[in-house]
Design a protein around this motif. Structure first.
Motif, PDB file in Angstrom:
ATOM      1  N   GLY A 269       0.469  -1.326  -0.031  1.00 54.09           N
ATOM      2  CA  GLY A 269      -0.010   0.077  -0.365  1.00 54.09           C
ATOM      3  C   GLY A 269       0.579   1.484  -0.229  1.00 54.09           C
ATOM      4  N   PRO A 270       0.444   2.316   0.130  1.00 48.40           N
ATOM      5  CA  PRO A 270       0.455   4.012  -0.337  1.00 48.40           C
ATOM      6  C   PRO A 270       1.702   3.900   0.739  1.00 48.40           C
ATOM      7  CG  PRO A 270      -1.351   4.216  -0.464  1.00 48.40           C
ATOM      8  CD  PRO A 270      -1.233   2.409  -0.387  1.00 48.40           C
ATOM      9  N   ILE A 271       2.489   4.994   1.154  1.00 46.84           N
ATOM     10  CA  ILE A 271       2.939   5.401   2.635  1.00 46.84           C
ATOM     11  C   ILE A 271       3.479   7.262   2.408  1.00 46.84           C
ATOM     12  CG2 ILE A 271       4.591   3.139   3.348  1.00 46.84           C
ATOM     13  CD1 ILE A 271       6.736   4.288   1.297  1.00 46.84           C
ATOM     14  N   ASP A 272       3.544   7.286   4.001  1.00 53.19           N
ATOM     15  CA  ASP A 272       4.479   8.524   4.095  1.00 53.19           C
ATOM     16  C   ASP A 272       5.211   9.269   4.095  1.00 53.19           C
ATOM     17  OD1 ASP A 272       3.716  11.448   4.713  1.00 53.19           O
ATOM     18  OD2 ASP A 272       2.735  11.246   5.814  1.00 53.19           O
ATOM     19  N   ALA A 273       6.128   8.898   2.572  1.00 44.94           N
ATOM     20  CA  ALA A 273       7.582   9.242   2.523  1.00 44.94           C
ATOM     21  C   ALA A 273       8.642   9.665   3.734  1.00 44.94           C
ATOM     22  CB  ALA A 273       7.806   9.631   1.200  1.00 44.94           C
ATOM     23  N   GLU A 274       7.291  11.180   3.513  1.00 43.45           N
ATOM     24  CA  GLU A 274       8.416  12.058   5.072  1.00 43.45           C
ATOM     25  C   GLU A 274       8.276  11.649   6.410  1.00 43.45           C
ATOM     26  OE1 GLU A 274       6.170  15.836   4.129  1.00 43.45           O
ATOM     27  OE2 GLU A 274       7.448  16.363   1.853  1.00 43.45           O
ATOM     28  N   LYS A 275       7.134  11.568   6.775  1.00 51.94           N
ATOM     29  CA  LYS A 275       6.944  10.536   7.846  1.00 51.94           C
ATOM     30  C   LYS A 275       7.148   8.983   8.280  1.00 51.94           C
ATOM     31  CE  LYS A 275       2.490  13.621   8.907  1.00 51.94           C
ATOM     32  NZ  LYS A 275       1.328  13.390   9.761  1.00 51.94           N
ATOM     33  N   SER A 276       7.895   8.617   6.967  1.00 50.95           N
ATOM     34  CA  SER A 276       8.507   7.246   7.136  1.00 50.95           C
ATOM     35  C   SER A 276      10.439   7.208   7.864  1.00 50.95           C
ATOM     36  CB  SER A 276       8.661   6.473   5.937  1.00 50.95           C
ATOM     37  OG  SER A 276       7.369   5.890   5.829  1.00 50.95           O
ATOM     38  N   THR A 277      10.635   6.275   8.990  1.00 52.25           N
ATOM     39  CA  THR A 277      11.560   6.846   9.775  1.00 52.25           C
ATOM     40  C   THR A 277      12.480   4.866   9.245  1.00 52.25           C
ATOM     41  OG1 THR A 277      11.403   6.171  11.549  1.00 52.25           O
ATOM     42  CG2 THR A 277      11.569   8.491  10.900  1.00 52.25           C
ATOM     43  N   PHE A 278      13.894   5.734   9.608  1.00 52.98           N
ATOM     44  CA  PHE A 278      14.980   4.296   9.836  1.00 52.98           C
ATOM     45  C   PHE A 278      16.154   4.609  10.510  1.00 52.98           C
ATOM     46  CE2 PHE A 278      17.322   6.524   6.234  1.00 52.98           C
ATOM     47  CZ  PHE A 278      18.770   6.921   6.872  1.00 52.98           C
ATOM     48  N   ARG A 279      16.532   3.565  11.412  1.00 57.70           N
ATOM     49  CA  ARG A 279      17.481   3.463  12.105  1.00 57.70           C
ATOM     50  C   ARG A 279      19.006   2.116  11.583  1.00 57.70           C
ATOM     51  NH1 ARG A 279      16.901   2.877  17.968  1.00 57.70           N
ATOM     52  NH2 ARG A 279      15.317   1.172  17.025  1.00 57.70           N
ATOM     53  N   ILE A 280      20.200   2.457  11.727  1.00 59.14           N
ATOM     54  CA  ILE A 280      20.757   1.525  11.073  1.00 59.14           C
ATOM     55  C   ILE A 280      21.700   0.999  12.521  1.00 59.14           C
ATOM     56  CG2 ILE A 280      23.064   0.874   9.991  1.00 59.14           C
ATOM     57  CD1 ILE A 280      22.047   2.281   7.624  1.00 59.14           C
ATOM     58  N   LEU A 281      21.109  -0.310  12.423  1.00 63.17           N
ATOM     59  CA  LEU A 281      21.701  -0.713  13.283  1.00 63.17           C
ATOM     60  C   LEU A 281      22.955  -1.541  13.809  1.00 63.17           C
ATOM     61  CD1 LEU A 281      18.515  -1.220  15.603  1.00 63.17           C
ATOM     62  CD2 LEU A 281      19.731   0.223  16.098  1.00 63.17           C
ATOM     63  N   SER A 282      23.539  -2.863  14.480  1.00 63.46           N
ATOM     64  CA  SER A 282      24.770  -3.023  14.632  1.00 63.46           C
ATOM     65  C   SER A 282      24.427  -4.460  14.117  1.00 63.46           C
ATOM     66  CB  SER A 282      25.550  -3.506  15.687  1.00 63.46           C
ATOM     67  OG  SER A 282      25.061  -3.977  16.309  1.00 63.46           O
ATOM     68  N   THR A 283      23.318  -5.163  14.539  1.00 59.66           N
ATOM     69  CA  THR A 283      23.068  -6.422  13.235  1.00 59.66           C
ATOM     70  C   THR A 283      22.109  -6.473  12.027  1.00 59.66           C
ATOM     71  OG1 THR A 283      20.959  -6.634  15.457  1.00 59.66           O
ATOM     72  CG2 THR A 283      23.571  -7.920  15.446  1.00 59.66           C
ATOM     73  N   LYS A 284      20.840  -5.500  12.172  1.00 60.68           N
ATOM     74  CA  LYS A 284      19.932  -4.720  11.230  1.00 60.68           C
ATOM     75  C   LYS A 284      19.263  -3.492  11.293  1.00 60.68           C
ATOM     76  CE  LYS A 284      16.169  -5.934  15.180  1.00 60.68           C
ATOM     77  NZ  LYS A 284      14.863  -5.813  14.978  1.00 60.68           N
ATOM     78  N   VAL A 285      18.847  -3.196  10.563  1.00 62.87           N
ATOM     79  CA  VAL A 285      17.945  -1.730  10.126  1.00 62.87           C
ATOM     80  C   VAL A 285      16.795  -1.974  10.125  1.00 62.87           C
ATOM     81  CG1 VAL A 285      17.390  -0.152   8.154  1.00 62.87           C
ATOM     82  CG2 VAL A 285      19.712  -2.113   8.018  1.00 62.87           C
ATOM     83  N   ASP A 286      16.346  -1.131  11.220  1.00 61.92           N
ATOM     84  CA  ASP A 286      14.401  -1.309  12.229  1.00 61.92           C
ATOM     85  C   ASP A 286      14.195   0.286  11.049  1.00 61.92           C
ATOM     86  OD1 ASP A 286      14.161  -3.161  13.249  1.00 61.92           O
ATOM     87  OD2 ASP A 286      15.223  -1.951  14.882  1.00 61.92           O
ATOM     88  N   ILE A 287      12.633   0.058  10.301  1.00 65.81           N
ATOM     89  CA  ILE A 287      12.158   0.623   9.069  1.00 65.81           C
ATOM     90  C   ILE A 287      11.321   0.695  10.097  1.00 65.81           C
ATOM     91  CG2 ILE A 287      11.708   0.913   6.855  1.00 65.81           C
ATOM     92  CD1 ILE A 287      14.127  -0.794   6.550  1.00 65.81           C
TER      93      ILE A 287
END
Length: 342
Positions: A269-287
């Motif tokens: 489905g569609p997303i709100d690109a401006e409000k979507s976030t991510f974090r790069i951790l040591s074992t994975k990437v949280d989105i």
């Protein structure tokens, strides 16, 4: 020079210099069970392994002299048959005789009981019936085995894997040639079927060349968000990027050893690109993908055109009426699902 036949050694040796302690070997036999491989003599010290190369690398646990004797397989003698519970003979007068032992010879001058005697003696020992030999069904080696075929023997369930060495029900061999043997020592003597140069360390890997790899994606959702985990261990925080578009997720992750993940996900489905976030951790990437409105995504990725989902698949999540899903009354579907149901 003769070759040592001790299991785990198989080295050429000089008989004149064959001293005690010159041979390192396994006095026990190989044990192959449910994919695990070990030696019976040291499986408590050297734990079972999965790969055949690891099994061959298990260090010998005993020392002695080299031997060129042909190994023989020991077979256990069959257990004697139990004594029958019923009578072994019945006389004309109805006297029953029990036991299987042959009576002693009557001494000189003694009388042999006649038919009218109240005691009957078995004249011959009843030998136990020989056990019938069970003939086990074996594969016809001329018939190819389809990939994924399962063993037909009850309680086994092993699946055929089309690679490497073959160990099944005592038969040992290599897939590339049809020869099969029973003894492990004979298996080690099977000659190669292809000629070429030796391979000891393999080809040198070009560290300067980038390798494109994939990573596993897991997700869960709430009414307004989809949480995605990209399992890319050790991603470079400075060089890696995650980009969001209207209905797309772009991953460009730089990993150790010059590996890189380049992946575009067309979202369900569609997303709100401006409000979507991510974090790069040591074992994975949280989105965290932000939905424009409360809805349920039955899948993370949009299926290919013409792909039908099972009936009711989209009804597993997403309700309205109260905060979250607890106590909700009305099922909320994504616009694509509503359009599909028409």
């Amino acid at each position: 020079m003769p070759r040592c036949t001790n299991k785990g050694c198989l080295k050429d040796f000089d008989e004149s210099a064959n001293e005690e302690g010159s041979c390192s070997y396994h006095p026990g036999g190989p044990v192959f069970h449910e994919g695990l491989k070990s030696w019976s003599c040291c499986n408590e010290v050297n734990k079972p392994v999965l790969e055949f190369d690891q099994f061959m690398a298990i260090p010998p646990c005993a020392k002695g002299k080299h031997s060129s004797a042909v190994p023989t397989s020991s077979s256990s003698s069959p257990k004697p048959a139990e004594a029958p519970s019923g009578p072994t003979s019945v006389s004309a007068t109805g006297v029953e005789t029990y036991g299987t032992a042959k009576p002693d010879k009557p001494e000189s001058g003694s009388r042999t009981p006649n038919a009218n005697s109240n005691v009957a003696v078995s004249s011959t020992a009843s030998a136990p019936a020989p056990a019938q030999k069970v003939v086990e069904e074996e594969d016809d080696l001329s018939i190819p085995v389809p990939q994924g075929a399962k063993c037909k023997r009850l309680g086994c369930g092993a699946e055929w894997v089309d690679e490497g060495a073959i160990f099944h029900e005592g038969s040992k061999g290599y897939l590339c040639c049809k020869r099969r043997v029973l003894e492990f020592s004979e298996f080690l003597k099977i000659e190669g079927c292809k000629e070429g140069n030796h391979l000891f360390v393999g080809a040198k890997k070009d560290e300067s060349k980038e390798e494109i790899v994939t990573c596993r994606l897991d997700h869960y959702q709430t009414p307004l968000q989809v949480h995605v985990s990209a399992f890319a261990k050790g991603a470079d925080k400075e060089k890696s990027t995650v980009k969001f578009e209207g209905q797309s997720l772009h991953l460009d992750l730089y990993l150790p050893a010059n590996k890189r993940v380049v992946k575009t996900v067309t979202l369900y489905g569609p997303i709100d690109a401006e409000k979507s976030t991510f974090r790069i951790l040591s074992t994975k990437v949280d989105i965290v993908l932000q939905k424009p409105s409360a809805s349920s995504w039955p899948l993370l990725e949009l299926p290919a055109p013409g792909t039908e989902l099972p009936p009711g698949y989209a009804l597993t999540f997403g309700v309205s009426g109260r905060t979250g899903t607890v106590g909700g009354k009305e099922i909320v579907l994504a616009p694509e699902e509503l359009a599909r149901r028409g």
